[in-house]
Motif scaffolding. Sequence first.
Motif, PDB file in Angstrom:
ATOM      1  N   LEU A 199       0.820  -1.216   0.000  1.00 45.64           N
ATOM      2  CA  LEU A 199       0.000   0.000   0.000  1.00 45.64           C
ATOM      3  C   LEU A 199       0.851   1.263   0.000  1.00 45.64           C
ATOM      4  CD1 LEU A 199      -2.803  -1.009   2.551  1.00 45.64           C
ATOM      5  CD2 LEU A 199      -2.672  -1.475   0.099  1.00 45.64           C
ATOM      6  N   ALA A 200       2.120   1.117  -0.375  1.00 46.99           N
ATOM      7  CA  ALA A 200       3.032   2.262  -0.361  1.00 46.99           C
ATOM      8  C   ALA A 200       2.610   3.339  -1.354  1.00 46.99           C
ATOM      9  CB  ALA A 200       4.455   1.791  -0.683  1.00 46.99           C
ATOM     10  N   GLU A 201       1.927   2.945  -2.427  1.00 47.00           N
ATOM     11  CA  GLU A 201       1.520   3.909  -3.443  1.00 47.00           C
ATOM     12  C   GLU A 201       0.110   4.447  -3.224  1.00 47.00           C
ATOM     13  OE1 GLU A 201       1.930   1.850  -7.119  1.00 47.00           O
ATOM     14  OE2 GLU A 201       4.078   1.474  -6.872  1.00 47.00           O
ATOM     15  N   VAL A 202      -0.520   4.009  -2.155  1.00 47.83           N
ATOM     16  CA  VAL A 202      -1.914   4.397  -1.912  1.00 47.83           C
ATOM     17  C   VAL A 202      -1.974   5.641  -1.034  1.00 47.83           C
ATOM     18  CG1 VAL A 202      -4.085   3.709  -0.836  1.00 47.83           C
ATOM     19  CG2 VAL A 202      -2.746   2.041  -2.130  1.00 47.83           C
ATOM     20  N   ARG A 203      -2.785   6.586  -1.443  1.00 50.45           N
ATOM     21  CA  ARG A 203      -3.072   7.735  -0.587  1.00 50.45           C
ATOM     22  C   ARG A 203      -4.471   7.555  -0.005  1.00 50.45           C
ATOM     23  NH1 ARG A 203      -4.225  14.186  -1.640  1.00 50.45           N
ATOM     24  NH2 ARG A 203      -4.200  14.727   0.563  1.00 50.45           N
ATOM     25  N   PHE A 204      -4.522   7.295   1.296  1.00 52.23           N
ATOM     26  CA  PHE A 204      -5.806   7.093   1.954  1.00 52.23           C
ATOM     27  C   PHE A 204      -6.487   8.413   2.316  1.00 52.23           C
ATOM     28  CE2 PHE A 204      -4.141   2.827   2.534  1.00 52.23           C
ATOM     29  CZ  PHE A 204      -5.271   2.029   2.460  1.00 52.23           C
ATOM     30  N   ALA A 205      -5.707   9.459   2.564  1.00 50.97           N
ATOM     31  CA  ALA A 205      -6.266  10.737   3.003  1.00 50.97           C
ATOM     32  C   ALA A 205      -7.253  11.266   1.972  1.00 50.97           C
ATOM     33  CB  ALA A 205      -5.154  11.750   3.227  1.00 50.97           C
ATOM     34  N   GLY A 206      -8.497  11.463   2.390  1.00 55.84           N
ATOM     35  CA  GLY A 206      -9.521  11.987   1.516  1.00 55.84           C
ATOM     36  C   GLY A 206     -10.089  10.979   0.542  1.00 55.84           C
ATOM     37  N   ASN A 207      -9.554   9.769   0.542  1.00 60.51           N
ATOM     38  CA  ASN A 207      -9.992   8.739  -0.384  1.00 60.51           C
ATOM     39  C   ASN A 207     -11.165   7.963   0.218  1.00 60.51           C
ATOM     40  OD1 ASN A 207      -9.891   7.233  -2.761  1.00 60.51           O
ATOM     41  ND2 ASN A 207      -7.681   6.900  -2.615  1.00 60.51           N
ATOM     42  N   THR A 208     -11.697   7.023  -0.546  1.00 64.24           N
ATOM     43  CA  THR A 208     -12.715   6.115  -0.019  1.00 64.24           C
ATOM     44  C   THR A 208     -12.152   4.702  -0.031  1.00 64.24           C
ATOM     45  OG1 THR A 208     -13.735   5.622  -2.167  1.00 64.24           O
ATOM     46  CG2 THR A 208     -14.534   7.576  -0.992  1.00 64.24           C
ATOM     47  N   ASP A 209     -12.592   3.901   0.915  1.00 66.82           N
ATOM     48  CA  ASP A 209     -12.111   2.520   0.967  1.00 66.82           C
ATOM     49  C   ASP A 209     -12.435   1.775  -0.324  1.00 66.82           C
ATOM     50  OD1 ASP A 209     -10.958   2.763   3.442  1.00 66.82           O
ATOM     51  OD2 ASP A 209     -12.644   1.902   4.547  1.00 66.82           O
ATOM     52  N   LEU A 210     -13.599   2.048  -0.893  1.00 68.49           N
ATOM     53  CA  LEU A 210     -13.967   1.371  -2.131  1.00 68.49           C
ATOM     54  C   LEU A 210     -13.095   1.822  -3.295  1.00 68.49           C
ATOM     55  CD1 LEU A 210     -15.761  -0.616  -3.587  1.00 68.49           C
ATOM     56  CD2 LEU A 210     -17.492   1.182  -3.830  1.00 68.49           C
ATOM     57  N   ARG A 211     -12.755   3.101  -3.348  1.00 67.13           N
ATOM     58  CA  ARG A 211     -11.876   3.597  -4.415  1.00 67.13           C
ATOM     59  C   ARG A 211     -10.495   2.948  -4.317  1.00 67.13           C
ATOM     60  NH1 ARG A 211     -12.601   5.170  -9.151  1.00 67.13           N
ATOM     61  NH2 ARG A 211     -11.315   3.298  -9.350  1.00 67.13           N
ATOM     62  N   VAL A 212      -9.985   2.818  -3.109  1.00 69.88           N
ATOM     63  CA  VAL A 212      -8.691   2.155  -2.918  1.00 69.88           C
ATOM     64  C   VAL A 212      -8.767   0.710  -3.390  1.00 69.88           C
ATOM     65  CG1 VAL A 212      -6.991   1.393  -1.220  1.00 69.88           C
ATOM     66  CG2 VAL A 212      -8.015   3.670  -1.022  1.00 69.88           C
ATOM     67  N   LEU A 213      -9.845   0.027  -3.044  1.00 67.98           N
ATOM     68  CA  LEU A 213     -10.014  -1.366  -3.452  1.00 67.98           C
ATOM     69  C   LEU A 213     -10.079  -1.488  -4.978  1.00 67.98           C
ATOM     70  CD1 LEU A 213     -10.431  -4.310  -2.612  1.00 67.98           C
ATOM     71  CD2 LEU A 213     -12.885  -3.817  -2.387  1.00 67.98           C
ATOM     72  N   LEU A 214     -10.798  -0.583  -5.625  1.00 66.02           N
ATOM     73  CA  LEU A 214     -10.901  -0.602  -7.083  1.00 66.02           C
ATOM     74  C   LEU A 214      -9.547  -0.348  -7.736  1.00 66.02           C
ATOM     75  CD1 LEU A 214     -14.239   1.367  -7.546  1.00 66.02           C
ATOM     76  CD2 LEU A 214     -13.886  -1.072  -7.950  1.00 66.02           C
ATOM     77  N   ASP A 215      -8.794   0.605  -7.189  1.00 62.36           N
ATOM     78  CA  ASP A 215      -7.469   0.905  -7.742  1.00 62.36           C
ATOM     79  C   ASP A 215      -6.530  -0.293  -7.591  1.00 62.36           C
ATOM     80  OD1 ASP A 215      -8.302   3.413  -8.481  1.00 62.36           O
ATOM     81  OD2 ASP A 215      -7.387   4.436  -6.762  1.00 62.36           O
ATOM     82  N   LEU A 216      -6.608  -0.971  -6.460  1.00 66.62           N
ATOM     83  CA  LEU A 216      -5.765  -2.145  -6.248  1.00 66.62           C
ATOM     84  C   LEU A 216      -6.184  -3.297  -7.156  1.00 66.62           C
ATOM     85  CD1 LEU A 216      -5.426  -1.967  -2.375  1.00 66.62           C
ATOM     86  CD2 LEU A 216      -3.583  -1.664  -4.028  1.00 66.62           C
TER      87      LEU A 216
END
Length: 236
Positions: free
Chosen positions: A43-60
């Motif tokens: 998750l080093a490339e993930v920016r969680f700040a201001g993001n949504t958990d679902l958006r992070v999951l979709l990007d991954l």
Amino acid sequence: MKSLISEKRPIWFDIDGTLLHTKAGHGAFQLALEEVYGWRDTLAEVRFAGNTDLRVLLDLADKHGGCPHETRSKQERFFTNMAGHLDRGLHVEGPELVPGAMELVLNLRAREDVCLGLLTGNARLCAMIKLRHVGLDGHFPDGAFGDQHHDRNHLARLAVDVMKGEAGGNGGAVGRKGLVIGDTTRDVRAAKEIGARCLAVATGSDGPEELMAAGADRVVTDLHPTPVLLDWILGE
């Protein structure tokens, strides 16, 4: 939410960086990701700040060549597993309240002319667990959450729909008389999406200048002092 009295002022709070800070979220996401989808990621490339958990999951999913929507039950299992890991992690190292957060929420919750809600990128279960660990559970009847939609602006519109019954009025009126309290430029843009004011808390990666440039109506470094913030929140 059931209607109480008409013409209440809606106030939506973000959670991470706005009400509290925690280090347990990344690890919980990683563990659930591997358990449910079999993807290992730092998750080093993930920016969680201001993001949504679902958006992070979709990007991954894009990164790992998978599809998180292959079954609804699998996605629900991911968020359930993540919530369980988060709860256990917070028992080891609990979250820290942003200075002034507890006082501000309690003062606003006590008012009959205000209705509180959440507008957060956290999945619902994770949001409630974090609030419970800092003693803020029960103060936010409902809201919009990061497992409902990937786009934060869409979540802002959902938050308005949820609040209409209690705040009184149609969606446009509810948004215009409302306030979003958050700590990122994405929170600011979500507020503007529904015509609400935004109180930005510069506690994270987005600095005061960035938050003002995004359109925040006021920028603070934390949620102290309570009387000053209450005067501003309720004064317009």
